[in-house]
Structures are given as C-alpha cells and as structure tokens.
Enzyme design. Structure first.
Site, PDB file in Angstrom:
ATOM      1  N   CYS A   1       0.833  -1.195   0.000  1.00 49.40           N
ATOM      2  CA  CYS A   1       0.000   0.000   0.000  1.00 49.40           C
ATOM      3  C   CYS A   1       0.873   1.252   0.000  1.00 49.40           C
ATOM      4  O   CYS A   1       1.969   1.262   0.524  1.00 49.40           O
ATOM      5  CB  CYS A   1      -0.904   0.019   1.225  1.00 49.40           C
ATOM      6  SG  CYS A   1      -1.932  -1.436   1.406  1.00 49.40           S
TER       7      CYS A   1
ATOM      8  N   TRP B   1      -3.406  -2.601  -1.406  1.00 48.70           N
ATOM      9  CA  TRP B   1      -3.228  -3.986  -1.855  1.00 48.70           C
ATOM     10  C   TRP B   1      -3.872  -4.848  -0.793  1.00 48.70           C
ATOM     11  O   TRP B   1      -3.421  -4.900   0.347  1.00 48.70           O
ATOM     12  CB  TRP B   1      -1.744  -4.301  -1.997  1.00 48.70           C
ATOM     13  CG  TRP B   1      -1.414  -5.558  -2.756  1.00 48.70           C
ATOM     14  CD1 TRP B   1      -1.237  -5.682  -4.101  1.00 48.70           C
ATOM     15  CD2 TRP B   1      -1.185  -6.857  -2.193  1.00 48.70           C
ATOM     16  NE1 TRP B   1      -0.917  -6.982  -4.424  1.00 48.70           N
ATOM     17  CE2 TRP B   1      -0.876  -7.723  -3.262  1.00 48.70           C
ATOM     18  CE3 TRP B   1      -1.216  -7.373  -0.910  1.00 48.70           C
ATOM     19  CZ2 TRP B   1      -0.602  -9.072  -3.084  1.00 48.70           C
ATOM     20  CZ3 TRP B   1      -0.943  -8.722  -0.724  1.00 48.70           C
ATOM     21  CH2 TRP B   1      -0.633  -9.558  -1.805  1.00 48.70           C
TER      22      TRP B   1
ATOM     23  N   LYS C   1      10.392 -15.557 -12.479  1.00 44.50           N
ATOM     24  CA  LYS C   1       9.957 -14.528 -13.420  1.00 44.50           C
ATOM     25  C   LYS C   1       8.804 -15.017 -14.291  1.00 44.50           C
ATOM     26  O   LYS C   1       7.868 -14.275 -14.570  1.00 44.50           O
ATOM     27  CB  LYS C   1      11.134 -14.066 -14.295  1.00 44.50           C
ATOM     28  CG  LYS C   1      12.109 -13.171 -13.586  1.00 44.50           C
ATOM     29  CD  LYS C   1      11.467 -11.844 -13.240  1.00 44.50           C
ATOM     30  CE  LYS C   1      12.142 -11.182 -12.056  1.00 44.50           C
ATOM     31  NZ  LYS C   1      11.869 -11.792 -10.745  1.00 44.50           N
TER      32      LYS C   1
ATOM     33  N   GLU D   1      15.489 -18.108 -10.342  1.00 48.11           N
ATOM     34  CA  GLU D   1      15.034 -16.757 -10.695  1.00 48.11           C
ATOM     35  C   GLU D   1      14.290 -16.763 -12.020  1.00 48.11           C
ATOM     36  O   GLU D   1      13.292 -16.055 -12.196  1.00 48.11           O
ATOM     37  CB  GLU D   1      16.230 -15.800 -10.755  1.00 48.11           C
ATOM     38  CG  GLU D   1      15.895 -14.366 -11.118  1.00 48.11           C
ATOM     39  CD  GLU D   1      14.970 -13.680 -10.124  1.00 48.11           C
ATOM     40  OE1 GLU D   1      14.449 -12.600 -10.462  1.00 48.11           O
ATOM     41  OE2 GLU D   1      14.765 -14.212  -9.008  1.00 48.11           O
TER      42      GLU D   1
ATOM     43  N   HIS E   1      14.753 -38.216  -9.412  1.00 48.07           N
ATOM     44  CA  HIS E   1      14.193 -38.484  -8.092  1.00 48.07           C
ATOM     45  C   HIS E   1      12.775 -37.936  -7.958  1.00 48.07           C
ATOM     46  O   HIS E   1      12.350 -37.591  -6.855  1.00 48.07           O
ATOM     47  CB  HIS E   1      15.100 -37.911  -7.005  1.00 48.07           C
ATOM     48  CG  HIS E   1      16.475 -38.500  -7.015  1.00 48.07           C
ATOM     49  ND1 HIS E   1      16.726 -39.790  -6.600  1.00 48.07           N
ATOM     50  CD2 HIS E   1      17.671 -37.986  -7.434  1.00 48.07           C
ATOM     51  CE1 HIS E   1      18.025 -40.056  -6.735  1.00 48.07           C
ATOM     52  NE2 HIS E   1      18.616 -38.975  -7.247  1.00 48.07           N
TER      53      HIS E   1
ATOM     54  N   LYS F   1       5.361  -4.332  -5.090  1.00 56.01           N
ATOM     55  CA  LYS F   1       6.789  -4.060  -5.143  1.00 56.01           C
ATOM     56  C   LYS F   1       7.432  -4.154  -3.770  1.00 56.01           C
ATOM     57  O   LYS F   1       8.532  -4.657  -3.617  1.00 56.01           O
ATOM     58  CB  LYS F   1       7.023  -2.659  -5.726  1.00 56.01           C
ATOM     59  CG  LYS F   1       8.482  -2.367  -6.064  1.00 56.01           C
ATOM     60  CD  LYS F   1       8.967  -3.235  -7.191  1.00 56.01           C
ATOM     61  CE  LYS F   1      10.395  -2.947  -7.581  1.00 56.01           C
ATOM     62  NZ  LYS F   1      10.883  -3.927  -8.567  1.00 56.01           N
TER      63      LYS F   1
ATOM     64  N   ASN G   1      -1.071   2.041   6.301  1.00 55.72           N
ATOM     65  CA  ASN G   1      -0.329   0.864   5.853  1.00 55.72           C
ATOM     66  C   ASN G   1       0.063   0.061   7.079  1.00 55.72           C
ATOM     67  O   ASN G   1       0.379   0.645   8.123  1.00 55.72           O
ATOM     68  CB  ASN G   1       0.963   1.269   5.120  1.00 55.72           C
ATOM     69  CG  ASN G   1       0.691   1.951   3.806  1.00 55.72           C
ATOM     70  OD1 ASN G   1      -0.429   1.979   3.319  1.00 55.72           O
ATOM     71  ND2 ASN G   1       1.735   2.519   3.222  1.00 55.72           N
ATOM     72  N   GLY G   2       0.102  -1.258   6.954  1.00 54.71           N
ATOM     73  CA  GLY G   2       0.527  -2.086   8.070  1.00 54.71           C
ATOM     74  C   GLY G   2      -0.571  -3.029   8.528  1.00 54.71           C
ATOM     75  O   GLY G   2      -1.596  -3.205   7.871  1.00 54.71           O
TER      76      GLY G   2
ATOM     77  N   ARG H   1       4.109   0.100  -7.105  1.00 57.58           N
ATOM     78  CA  ARG H   1       4.135  -0.760  -5.930  1.00 57.58           C
ATOM     79  C   ARG H   1       3.076  -1.856  -5.994  1.00 57.58           C
ATOM     80  O   ARG H   1       3.132  -2.838  -5.240  1.00 57.58           O
ATOM     81  CB  ARG H   1       3.915   0.088  -4.666  1.00 57.58           C
ATOM     82  CG  ARG H   1       5.021   1.087  -4.400  1.00 57.58           C
ATOM     83  CD  ARG H   1       4.631   2.077  -3.334  1.00 57.58           C
ATOM     84  NE  ARG H   1       4.484   1.454  -2.032  1.00 57.58           N
ATOM     85  CZ  ARG H   1       5.433   1.416  -1.107  1.00 57.58           C
ATOM     86  NH1 ARG H   1       6.610   1.963  -1.353  1.00 57.58           N
ATOM     87  NH2 ARG H   1       5.215   0.858   0.058  1.00 57.58           N
TER      88      ARG H   1
ATOM     89  N   GLU I   1       5.666 -15.026 -12.107  1.00 61.42           N
ATOM     90  CA  GLU I   1       5.198 -13.677 -11.800  1.00 61.42           C
ATOM     91  C   GLU I   1       4.499 -13.030 -12.994  1.00 61.42           C
ATOM     92  O   GLU I   1       3.489 -12.341 -12.828  1.00 61.42           O
ATOM     93  CB  GLU I   1       6.386 -12.794 -11.379  1.00 61.42           C
ATOM     94  CG  GLU I   1       6.966 -13.138 -10.010  1.00 61.42           C
ATOM     95  CD  GLU I   1       8.165 -12.293  -9.678  1.00 61.42           C
ATOM     96  OE1 GLU I   1       8.347 -11.950  -8.506  1.00 61.42           O
ATOM     97  OE2 GLU I   1       8.957 -11.984 -10.601  1.00 61.42           O
TER      98      GLU I   1
END
Length: 597
Positions: free
Chosen positions: A2, A77, A484, A480, A503, A592, A103-104, A27, A487
């Site tokens: 947020c 968010w 990506k 990574e 395995h 973000k 926020n929080g 963000r 995401e």
C-alpha cells in the site's frame, strides 16, 4: 505494498495527490482513493476499485465545492478484507470528522473493534485500518486535539502502521509511523508525507524519515513527538535522489524492457565506484565489521535467489560454511557462533525480512544489510549497509535489482575474503578483472536474446507450465528464471537441480514439456538433457555451447555462476507474458514492497 501520500498546500490538493498516486502505481494496488478538504471545510472522499485513471475521471467530474489544499491519497493492496469500495482507503469515523489512510497490520484489531462497537461506534468495512479511525475519533472526543488524540489512540494499538489523519474544518494532518515506512518534507509547495519518496519527488529536495513511534503534525515548522514524549529531536535530513524522469519510459514499451537494458550500464558504474577497493580489502574494511566464520543469508523471492549466488561464491572462494534461509521461516533457527547475517531486501521494507531480524538466529549475530534503499527500515536496523545501487525500479517484478544485488554482494564478499586472509590479493585482482567484462557480456546476452527469444516465447507461451534445471552455481539463476515466468505469465514454473530429475520431477516430463536449461558448462548436464529429450521434452538451453538455443558469453569457472543467463531469462518471461496479453509492469496479486506477512 500500500502507498500513502498526504499534503497541505496552497493550491488544490487534488492536483498533487493525482501525481503522487501515479508515482505509487509501481508498488502494486487493487483500489485507490483520496480524501480532500473542500472550500466549505468538509472532506470529500472519492474511492474506486479500478485504476488511477478512473480516479482521475471521478475527480475531474467532481461537482461539489472546490477542493482546498489539504488531502490524503492511498493505493491499497488487499490483505484484510476483500477488494471492495467500502474496504478501500481513506476511511472515515462515525461523524465524518476525520479521514484516515493506513499501511501495516493492527494485531489487536479484533479486540479494539469489539470494545469500540460496545462503545457505540459503527463500522463500514471489514479492514483492520478502520479500527484506527474510530479509536482516534473516540480519543478526539475526550481531548479535542487531533495530535493528542492520535498519540493517545496509538498507545493502545499493537502492530505496525504508517498512517495519516485529516481533520474536517481545520485541515490539519497528523501522521505517525511504527515498523512501516513514512517520511515528511516541507517545501515551498507545502508540507508532504508519504510512504515512498517517489510520490513527492517532483516537489521535494530534502526529507526526514520517521522513526518507530514518531507522530508528526504537518504544520510548519512541524510538531514532532515520539511515544516516549513530546518534543523528540528531529531525524536527520536526507537529500532526494529520485526525480520524475526516473519514471519515464523514454521510448520503451514498458518499464521492464527499459530496466533490463539498464543492467549493463549499472554494473559498469558500480564496478567503477568500487575501483581497487575490492581487491585490496579496503571496501570491506570501510564497513567496520568483524571477521566471520560462517555466513547466514536471509531474504525472500528474488533477493533470496541473489543471496544464494553470493553464498555460493563465499563457500567456494573462502571455504566458509553458509546457510540460506527464507526470511519467513527463520523463527526456529539457531544462532551459530562466528556468524555474519546478510539480510537482503530490494525495498528494505520487506516485513518477513524485518521480522527475521528479531529472531535469535539473526539478532544475536552482527548483521549486514544489502538493499536498494538507504533510508529503509532494514538499513536503519542493520550494523552496516551495502547499497546495491540499482536506482529506481518501477516494474514490480525485479530485474535490475537482482543483478545489482549480486554484483554488490560479490564485490563486498571478495573484499571481505581478502581482508580476512582467506583470498589472496592476486586472486582477487583476477576476479575483479573478470567482473570488468561483465557489462559487455550482459549487453551481448541481451542482443542475442532479443533476436532469438521472442520467437521461442511465442511458440511455448501456450504451455501450461515448464521446468527450469541447472547444476551447481547455476541453480539460483534457474530459480530466478522460474520465478519470473510465474510472476509475469501466471503459469506454473518449477526449478530443480538437474540431478534431482530422476528423483521425482521426471514424472512431469512428457512429449512437448518445456524444460529450460541454465547451462554453466557442468558436463553432467549433458546426461540430464538426454533424459528429458528421451521422454519427448522440449529443451531450451541458455549457455556458451554452439548448440545452445540462446548463446551467451560467460566465464565457466566464475564463482558467481552464469550471471549472463539472467538477461535471456528475463526477456523470455517478458516475451511470454506479452504474447499472453499480461501487464508486465504490474503483475496481478503482486506488490513491489511487501509490507505485510
């Protein structure tokens, strides 16, 4: 996550809030809203679960009294409560006397809500943030002063907050912070507060960061308090390095494409800034840290992948035992003597990382932070801070910050190994010479990938998922690459050590299954590739070999692994997402700066 912006200006606050909220879009958010004082002294509240473009239209169509100069803005968010207009910020009290953005997380929200309901307060949303609004309202009825009401209310609150409160009639704005980022600035344009300097960079040259427990009245000069008492000393002034031009596309289709292309230049600049201080150990000496016998890397997501690259290098070059931990799972781990904790976070506000700092495994050891934000909570809590120097990154999915974290961490750890006598200066000089070629190799990889990868991405974008494999120091890059793809495309993607295929993961391989190989020249990979091909899997390899699908110029023996493969992997994920019609800069459900657990 947020984002908050608050302002008291001589002109319409709406003009500033709209620009500031645009700067906070990167963000991630699922609703947006403003509360603005009008010429009559009332507060106009406008909220939407659409994009900021919709908010702009609603403000442009406003037919009520003219907007005055005090206001709040918020991008949300969702964490507590679904995505609805009633759950969007700002929130009002029962009498519409105050509006609040937050926020929080309020840990004791249920208890407070129950007691406030018994006291006669009526709630309009499902979110914990509204509890703060009614709690402040309750205290305001007792003391009559907004600043004092905020201070008294927060004494009863458990959790984290960055908040701003606007009072009807007076236009006063009071802000407060605890374990959430918030900063304030006073300029010729007016007084501002925000959770992210990007929101107000157009008007601000200097700012102050609130410390935990700080409460500030946005008057000039500011009235500043800490929970211990009125009249707390002001935090230091910081210069604003962000400029509005940082958010411009400069001809690119999206920020991700722009930021991929920036990587080579950023690496070159970083290496120039370190100079000879890497190989002679002086870069490490500048941080004043004690020698260490073990390294504990703590991070999340992309930052943890970068940390694994750094850990592999320390293990290989220094013979030092290393441990890599997902920050959200550190609580039960045990501190080991002689350990240096390396906490990595792009924003420096990642809640899981900040909570990890409070666990014995981290808090009982010296702690070095690697972050992109010098003024973040992580930077303020660390014993020493290494900046990765990526500059503003607008795309939600990390690209250049990953590369810059690796380069910064590599430079510092090579210097540390020299300083501790675990690596000779001659060996360090050779390593730095190899690093000097990295910008050219990254540029070469980008050129090659742009020619080859989009066609491949188009062909495999219909796949329901894919597997990434690698060996040794290539594994973090495979991780990574898979991250990506997840995401940006919203398709499943897994990474595995190539040796683990037999395995279990081989059961996933069938005709046409896409397998991305991050090839670091480990000869054992050839057999793993044959295993996949014999079952009909489609191989897309990234490496030095002439038969690689995407060829990159790399140093096989480099202790930092096949870093050049990062660029084709980023371009692959972006190209697949584009072919699927995804928004590569703002992937769904992602933020973000992850400021909640």
């Amino acid at each position: 996550m947020c984002g908050i912006i608050a302002c008291r200006t001589a002109e319409s606050a709406a003009d500033y809030l709209r620009i500031g909220l645009r700067r906070l879009e990167y963000r991630g958010y699922d609703s947006v809203g403003v509360a603005i004082q009008t010429a009559t002294g009332d507060i106009a509240r406008v909220r939407t679960i659409e994009r900021i473009d919709t908010l702009d239209r609603l403000l442009a169509d406003w037919s009520g009294p003219a907007f005055a100069g005090a206001g709040l803005g918020h991008t949300r968010w969702a964490t507590h409560g679904s995505v609805t207009e009633s759950n969007a910020h700002p929130h009002n009290d029962c009498e519409d006397r105050i509006s609040l953005v937050h926020n929080g997380i309020i840990d004791n929200a249920d208890t407070l809500r129950a007691s406030l309901t018994i006291a006669g307060h009526s709630f309009d949303s499902d979110v914990d943030s509204e509890v703060l609004c009614h709690l402040i309202e309750d205290r305001l009825q007792l003391c009559g002063d907004l600043f004092e009401a905020v201070r008294l209310a927060l004494v009863e609150v458990e959790g984290s907050w960055g908040l701003a409160v606007l009072e009807r009639g007076t236009g006063r704005i009071v802000v407060a912070a605890n374990r959430c980022p918030l900063l304030v600035a006073h300029t010729p344009d007016g007084a501002f507060a925000t959770s992210d300097i990007a929101a107000i960079a157009d008007w601000v040259d200097e700012f102050r960061v609130l410390e935990d427990g700080d409460i500030v009245d946005l008057v000039s000069p500011p009235r500043w308090s800490r929970q211990e008492g009125i009249g707390a000393s002001l935090p230091p002034v910081h210069r604003c390095a962000w400029r509005s031009t940082d958010a411009e596309l400069n001809g690119y289709a999206d920020h991700m494409a722009k930021e991929i292309d920036e990587q080579a230049e950023l690496v070159s600049g970083a290496l120039d800034s370190y100079g000879s201080r890497i190989a002679d150990g002086s870069l490490w000496a500048e941080y004043g840290m004690e020698p260490f016998e073990r390294l504990h890397v703590v991070g999340c997501g992309t930052s943890l992948n970068a940390g694994r690259v750094i850990a592999n290098l320390v293990r290989r070059l220094g013979g030092i035992p290393v441990r890599c931990s997902t920050a959200s799972e550190v609580a039960d781990e045990i501190a080991e003597p002689g350990t240096l904790s390396l906490a990595i976070s792009q924003s420096g506000e990642t809640t899981d990382v900040l909570r990890a700092l409070e666990t014995p495994a981290v808090c009982e050891t010296p702690m070095l932070a690697l972050t992109n934000s010098a003024h973040s909570a992580l930077a303020r809590r660390a014993d020493a801070v290494m900046l990765c120097g990526a500059g503003p990154e607008i795309g939600v999915a990390a690209t250049k910050t990953f590369i810059c974290q690796i380069v910064a961490g590599t430079a510092l750890m090579i210097s540390a190994l020299v300083g501790m006598g675990r690596l000779t200066r001659a060996a360090a000089v050779d390593l730095v010479d190899d690093l000097r070629y990295l910008p050219d190799r990254l540029g070469h990889a980008g050129v090659k990938a742009k020619c080859v990868v989009p066609r491949i991405a188009e062909e495999i974008s219909s796949a329901s998922g894919m597997i990434f494999i690698a060996r040794g120091n290539g594994i973090p890059y495979a991780a990574e690459g898979a991250l990506k793809v997840k995401e940006l495309t919203y398709c499943w993607a897994e990474h595995h050590s190539a040796g683990e295929l037999k395995h279990g993961p081989l059961a996933l391989i069938g005709v046409g299954t896409v397998v991305i190989v991050v090839d670091n020249d480990d000869p054992r990979l050839r057999a793993n590739i044959a295993e996949v091909q014999s079952r009909g899997g489609r191989i897309v390899s990234i490496g030095r070999y002439a038969d690689s699908t995407v060829q990159v110029a790399s140093i096989p023996s480099a202790p930092w692994g096949p870093i050049e493969s990062t660029v084709p992997l980023q371009i692959l994920a972006r190209s697949m997402a584009m072919s699927l019609g995804r928004d590569v800069d703002k992937p769904r459900n992602l933020a973000k700066s992850v400021t909640v657990e």
